[in-house]
Design a protein around this motif. Structure first.
Motif, PDB file in Angstrom:
ATOM      1  N   PRO A 165       0.834  -1.206   0.000  1.00  0.00           N
ATOM      2  CA  PRO A 165       0.000   0.000   0.000  1.00  0.00           C
ATOM      3  C   PRO A 165       0.865   1.252   0.000  1.00  0.00           C
ATOM      4  O   PRO A 165       2.040   1.218   0.391  1.00  0.00           O
ATOM      5  N   ILE A 166       0.292   2.349  -0.449  1.00  0.00           N
ATOM      6  CA  ILE A 166       1.041   3.586  -0.643  1.00  0.00           C
ATOM      7  C   ILE A 166       0.422   4.708   0.171  1.00  0.00           C
ATOM      8  O   ILE A 166      -0.788   4.930   0.132  1.00  0.00           O
ATOM      9  N   PHE A 167       1.265   5.437   0.898  1.00  0.00           N
ATOM     10  CA  PHE A 167       0.834   6.623   1.622  1.00  0.00           C
ATOM     11  C   PHE A 167       1.021   7.837   0.728  1.00  0.00           C
ATOM     12  O   PHE A 167       2.114   8.068   0.213  1.00  0.00           O
ATOM     13  N   GLY A 168      -0.037   8.620   0.554  1.00  0.00           N
ATOM     14  CA  GLY A 168       0.095   9.847  -0.228  1.00  0.00           C
ATOM     15  C   GLY A 168      -1.143  10.132  -1.045  1.00  0.00           C
ATOM     16  O   GLY A 168      -1.691   9.241  -1.687  1.00  0.00           O
ATOM     17  N   CYS A 189       5.954   4.081  -0.032  1.00  0.00           N
ATOM     18  CA  CYS A 189       5.464   2.743  -0.343  1.00  0.00           C
ATOM     19  C   CYS A 189       5.836   1.775   0.772  1.00  0.00           C
ATOM     20  O   CYS A 189       6.971   1.767   1.246  1.00  0.00           O
ATOM     21  N   VAL A 190       4.889   0.963   1.173  1.00  0.00           N
ATOM     22  CA  VAL A 190       5.150  -0.122   2.110  1.00  0.00           C
ATOM     23  C   VAL A 190       5.428  -1.382   1.292  1.00  0.00           C
ATOM     24  O   VAL A 190       4.911  -1.529   0.178  1.00  0.00           O
ATOM     25  N   SER A 191       6.228  -2.272   1.828  1.00  0.00           N
ATOM     26  CA  SER A 191       6.520  -3.519   1.127  1.00  0.00           C
ATOM     27  C   SER A 191       6.563  -4.671   2.112  1.00  0.00           C
ATOM     28  O   SER A 191       7.416  -4.721   2.999  1.00  0.00           O
ATOM     29  N   GLY A 192       5.609  -5.602   1.978  1.00  0.00           N
ATOM     30  CA  GLY A 192       5.552  -6.761   2.855  1.00  0.00           C
ATOM     31  C   GLY A 192       5.344  -8.033   2.059  1.00  0.00           C
ATOM     32  O   GLY A 192       4.460  -8.095   1.196  1.00  0.00           O
ATOM     33  N   GLU A 234       6.079 -11.128   5.746  1.00  0.00           N
ATOM     34  CA  GLU A 234       4.649 -11.451   5.744  1.00  0.00           C
ATOM     35  C   GLU A 234       3.854 -10.380   5.023  1.00  0.00           C
ATOM     36  O   GLU A 234       3.962  -9.195   5.348  1.00  0.00           O
ATOM     37  N   ALA A 235       3.058 -10.804   4.064  1.00  0.00           N
ATOM     38  CA  ALA A 235       2.250  -9.837   3.319  1.00  0.00           C
ATOM     39  C   ALA A 235       1.275  -9.104   4.228  1.00  0.00           C
ATOM     40  O   ALA A 235       1.027  -7.904   4.052  1.00  0.00           O
ATOM     41  N   LYS A 236       0.735  -9.801   5.220  1.00  0.00           N
ATOM     42  CA  LYS A 236      -0.260  -9.170   6.094  1.00  0.00           C
ATOM     43  C   LYS A 236       0.335  -7.998   6.872  1.00  0.00           C
ATOM     44  O   LYS A 236      -0.380  -7.067   7.263  1.00  0.00           O
ATOM     45  N   ALA A 237       1.672  -8.014   7.097  1.00  0.00           N
ATOM     46  CA  ALA A 237       2.309  -6.907   7.809  1.00  0.00           C
ATOM     47  C   ALA A 237       2.224  -5.616   7.008  1.00  0.00           C
ATOM     48  O   ALA A 237       2.106  -4.523   7.577  1.00  0.00           O
ATOM     49  N   GLY A 238       2.287  -5.721   5.676  1.00  0.00           N
ATOM     50  CA  GLY A 238       2.141  -4.534   4.845  1.00  0.00           C
ATOM     51  C   GLY A 238       0.766  -3.910   4.995  1.00  0.00           C
ATOM     52  O   GLY A 238       0.626  -2.688   5.111  1.00  0.00           O
ATOM     53  N   ALA A 239      -0.257  -4.766   5.005  1.00  0.00           N
ATOM     54  CA  ALA A 239      -1.624  -4.276   5.168  1.00  0.00           C
ATOM     55  C   ALA A 239      -1.828  -3.661   6.546  1.00  0.00           C
ATOM     56  O   ALA A 239      -2.494  -2.623   6.692  1.00  0.00           O
ATOM     57  N   ALA A 240      -1.244  -4.286   7.567  1.00  0.00           N
ATOM     58  CA  ALA A 240      -1.374  -3.760   8.934  1.00  0.00           C
ATOM     59  C   ALA A 240      -0.664  -2.418   9.066  1.00  0.00           C
ATOM     60  O   ALA A 240      -1.179  -1.493   9.711  1.00  0.00           O
ATOM     61  N   MET A 241       0.518  -2.296   8.438  1.00  0.00           N
ATOM     62  CA  MET A 241       1.261  -1.033   8.508  1.00  0.00           C
ATOM     63  C   MET A 241       0.475   0.101   7.884  1.00  0.00           C
ATOM     64  O   MET A 241       0.493   1.237   8.385  1.00  0.00           O
ATOM     65  N   LYS A 242      -0.244  -0.177   6.797  1.00  0.00           N
ATOM     66  CA  LYS A 242      -1.041   0.882   6.161  1.00  0.00           C
ATOM     67  C   LYS A 242      -2.145   1.353   7.099  1.00  0.00           C
ATOM     68  O   LYS A 242      -2.425   2.560   7.193  1.00  0.00           O
ATOM     69  N   LEU A 243      -2.777   0.443   7.802  1.00  0.00           N
ATOM     70  CA  LEU A 243      -3.828   0.841   8.739  1.00  0.00           C
ATOM     71  C   LEU A 243      -3.248   1.613   9.915  1.00  0.00           C
ATOM     72  O   LEU A 243      -3.840   2.593  10.384  1.00  0.00           O
ATOM     73  N   VAL A 244      -2.078   1.193  10.401  1.00  0.00           N
ATOM     74  CA  VAL A 244      -1.422   1.923  11.492  1.00  0.00           C
ATOM     75  C   VAL A 244      -1.068   3.336  11.022  1.00  0.00           C
ATOM     76  O   VAL A 244      -1.306   4.322  11.733  1.00  0.00           O
TER      77      VAL A 244
END
Length: 237
Positions: A55-58, A70-73, A99-109
């Protein structure tokens, strides 16, 4: 980069049904629930396909100016293969591991921090306005002591009622924010992590949606605070 969980799941099903070659990397840039990302990654792995959560912040203007993050998991080899593409999008990559799920979690955080900034701005500017302090003076304070395009950008949006989304400034719709904040609430419950600020934000977003502002930028949640304080809720009337 799809809108929500249902769209991603459908796209992934169609993609897998088409018989992708082994070794293919599916790079998801949508903001979705971490458990969905994990499930999709496990299903894809059986067919020799790797799922990355990137996921991308911006906002669009930030991405155009290469200020996105950009997050990368996901598995390391796939992360390295995708790195040149992610480097081309933003100002850097936040690598969160295998872990791919860590990328999704980081975007929510990350979105939690961003939407919490909007809540702080809304509360602070409402308090200021009720006590004779102009919003622009609050903006000047923010620009002096809290540098950074996110804080300053939303401070100007809240101060100047820049809530209506346009082609030139599409922002992020409040209805999309409700999706993300709902994911934050659920992730907190599933993780056993208390998120009281998220509950307050959700309440304010829903109130603005009921006022007819669902298609406004999510910074329009400031209007819920203004309505409670008997201040103007322009541009909603």
């Amino acid at each position: 980069m799809l809108y929500d969980d249902a769209n991603l799941e459908q796209a992934m099903e169609e993609f897998m049904a088409a018989g992708p070659q082994k070794g293919t990397i599916f790079v998801n840039c949508a903001t979705v629930y971490p458990l969905l990302t994990q499930n999709l990654a496990q299903k894809a792995e059986k067919a020799g396909v790797t799922v990355l959560s990137c996921p991308i912040f911006g906002r669009p203007d930030a991405i155009a100016a290469h200020k996105g993050l950009c997050v990368s998991g996901g598995p390391e080899g796939a992360r390295q293969r995708a790195k040149p593409l992610l480097d081309a999008i933003g100002q850097g990559i936040l690598d969160v591991g295998d872990e791919a799920k860590a990328g999704a979690a980081m975007k929510l955080v990350g979105n939690f921090f961003i939407v919490s900034i909007i809540e702080l701005l809304a509360e602070g500017m409402t308090l200021a306005e009720k006590n004779g302090v102009q919003r622009q003076h609050v903006v000047q304070f923010i620009e002096t002591l809290f540098p950074g395009h996110i804080f300053k950008g939303y401070a100007n949006s809240v101060a100047n009622d820049k809530f209506v989304r346009t082609k030139a400034d599409p922002g992020f719709p409040l209805i999309g924010g409700l999706k993300d904040v709902g994911h934050m609430q659920q992730l907190g419950k599933d993780s056993g992590a208390s998120m009281p600020v998220v509950d307050i934000i959700m309440q304010h977003m829903r109130q603005v949606q009921e006022m007819g502002g669902g298609d406004f930028d999510w910074s329009a949640m400031a209007l819920a605070l203004r309505k409670k304080a008997h201040l103007s809720v322009s541009p909603l009337g």
